[in-house]
Design an enzyme around this catalytic site. Structure first.
Site, mmCIF file in Angstrom:
data_model
loop_
_atom_site.group_PDB
_atom_site.id
_atom_site.type_symbol
_atom_site.label_atom_id
_atom_site.label_comp_id
_atom_site.label_asym_id
_atom_site.label_seq_id
_atom_site.Cartn_x
_atom_site.Cartn_y
_atom_site.Cartn_z
ATOM 1 N N ASN A 17 -23.103 -49.290 21.993
ATOM 2 C CA ASN A 17 -24.450 -49.143 22.554
ATOM 3 C C ASN A 17 -24.407 -48.003 23.571
ATOM 4 O OD1 ASN A 17 -26.923 -49.395 23.779
ATOM 5 N ND2 ASN A 17 -26.516 -51.382 24.722
ATOM 6 N N TRP A 18 -24.950 -46.853 23.160
ATOM 7 C CA TRP A 18 -24.868 -45.671 24.028
ATOM 8 C C TRP A 18 -25.906 -45.694 25.145
ATOM 9 C CZ3 TRP A 18 -23.928 -40.749 20.486
ATOM 10 C CH2 TRP A 18 -22.658 -40.847 19.910
ATOM 11 N N LYS A 19 -26.830 -46.632 25.089
ATOM 12 C CA LYS A 19 -27.895 -46.715 26.104
ATOM 13 C C LYS A 19 -28.571 -45.344 26.272
ATOM 14 C CE LYS A 19 -25.463 -50.552 28.103
ATOM 15 N NZ LYS A 19 -25.148 -51.363 29.261
ATOM 16 N N GLY A 50 -20.505 -51.089 25.527
ATOM 17 C CA GLY A 50 -21.382 -50.143 26.216
ATOM 18 C C GLY A 50 -20.619 -48.897 26.629
ATOM 19 N N SER A 104 -18.692 -55.331 29.435
ATOM 20 C CA SER A 104 -17.442 -54.723 29.937
ATOM 21 C C SER A 104 -16.278 -54.821 28.948
ATOM 22 C CB SER A 104 -17.036 -55.342 31.278
ATOM 23 O OG SER A 104 -18.028 -55.111 32.244
ATOM 24 N N GLU A 160 -24.055 -61.721 25.613
ATOM 25 C CA GLU A 160 -23.766 -60.767 26.684
ATOM 26 C C GLU A 160 -24.150 -61.381 28.030
ATOM 27 O OE1 GLU A 160 -23.505 -56.416 25.346
ATOM 28 O OE2 GLU A 160 -25.579 -56.807 25.830
ATOM 29 N N HIS A 172 -31.990 -56.757 24.643
ATOM 30 C CA HIS A 172 -30.915 -56.420 25.584
ATOM 31 C C HIS A 172 -31.362 -56.764 27.010
ATOM 32 C CE1 HIS A 172 -28.026 -54.185 27.944
ATOM 33 N NE2 HIS A 172 -27.248 -54.197 26.871
HETATM 34 P P1 PGA Z 1 -20.890 -52.435 29.084
HETATM 35 O O1 PGA Z 1 -22.306 -52.633 28.392
HETATM 36 O O2 PGA Z 1 -19.835 -52.490 27.996
HETATM 37 O O3 PGA Z 1 -20.952 -51.071 29.726
HETATM 38 O O4 PGA Z 1 -20.721 -53.532 30.071
HETATM 39 C C1 PGA Z 1 -22.496 -53.566 27.364
HETATM 40 C C2 PGA Z 1 -23.942 -53.701 27.010
HETATM 41 O O5 PGA Z 1 -24.799 -53.647 27.906
HETATM 42 O O6 PGA Z 1 -24.297 -53.862 25.824
#
Ligand code: PGA
Length: 255
Positions: free
Chosen positions: A12-14, A234, A214, A166, A96
């Protein structure tokens, strides 16, 4: 649908990176060294990169980070399922926590799940509590998310959905702490129970329950060993070296 030994690893590149050039570079770097037989790798870039990026790699599946539940038309600024279907998008992240925190509720997410299923794409439905409490009320919180987000989904389609657990407290660089694999294991059993009560155990056999929050090369394996059908990554999915390391660790485990 679940294949016994296959794991799904979703990046998930956000809201990253800043340019198409950088997005292509990241994807190329992942793709060039990617060797998978049993894992399925999915990358979810921002909408604006989806079309161009679909030409970069045949080995990597593409997903979107959201969709609007209306058909073509309104409202301003949104993206419809028709648009995603016409690109090579196969997966869509829904619910999300970063969107829920800006006002998306279960009812609205439910409409999105139905929209994605109606176009034969795969919803990746995110659920997870904001905090853990000693009274275990976080279980009730996740139960409500599951029940409301999946209300009215035909029983024969529920098996194609991916549930991403999550816990919000474990996401991002401001996370309180990393989740323990046992915490995922407990929740995954609980999620299966809730879904089985709602849809019947036979109908949920195909559901993949993956872990996100994480995820990094050091902890990835522990979640898969605790029963995760895959991972939602992420930050580390934007770093080709780390993302490839996570994929390799999982691939070696299931071979
Ligand atoms: P993160 O994000 O791996 O940076 O904690 C995960 C997510 O929000 O899907």
């Amino acid at each position: 649908m679940k294949s016994k030994n296959q794991k799904i690893i979703i990046g998930n590149w956000k809201m990253n990176p800043a340019s198409l050039k950088e997005a292509e570079k990241i994807l190329k770097n992942i793709s060039n060294s990617l060797s998978v037989k049993k894992s399925k790798v999915v990358v979810c870039p921002p909408y604006v990169f989806l079309e161009k990026i679909s030409k970069v790699s045949k080995k990597i599946n593409l997903g979107a980070q959201d969709v609007y539940p209306n058909n073509l038309g309104l409202p301003t600024g949104e993206i419809s399922i028709e648009m995603l279907s016409n690109l090579k998008t196969k997966y869509v992240i829904l619910g999300h926590s970063e969107r829920r925190s800006r006002g998306e509720d279960n009812l609205f997410i439910n409409k999105k799940v139905k929209t994605v299923l109606s176009a034969f794409l795969v919803p990746v439905l995110c659920v997870g509590e904001n905090e853990r409490d000693e009274e275990h009320s976080y279980l009730g919180f996740v139960k409500k998310q599951l029940e409301e987000c999946l209300e009215g989904i035909p029983k024969d389609l529920v098996g194609s959905i991916i549930i991403a657990y999550e816990p919000v407290w474990a996401i991002g660089k401001n996370a309180k702490r990393e989740a323990e694999p046992e915490e995922f294991e407990e929740m995954s059993i609980f999620i299966k129970k809730v879904l089985s009560d709602k849809f019947g155990s036979k109908n949920i056999e195909g559901i993949n329950i993956i872990y996100g929050g994480s995820v990094n090369p050091k902890n990835a394996l522990s979640f898969v060993k605790a029963g995760a059908d895959g991972l939602l990554v992420g930050r580390d999915s934007l770093n080709p070296e780390k993302f490839l390391e996570i994929i390799k660790i999982i691939e070696n485990e299931i071979n």
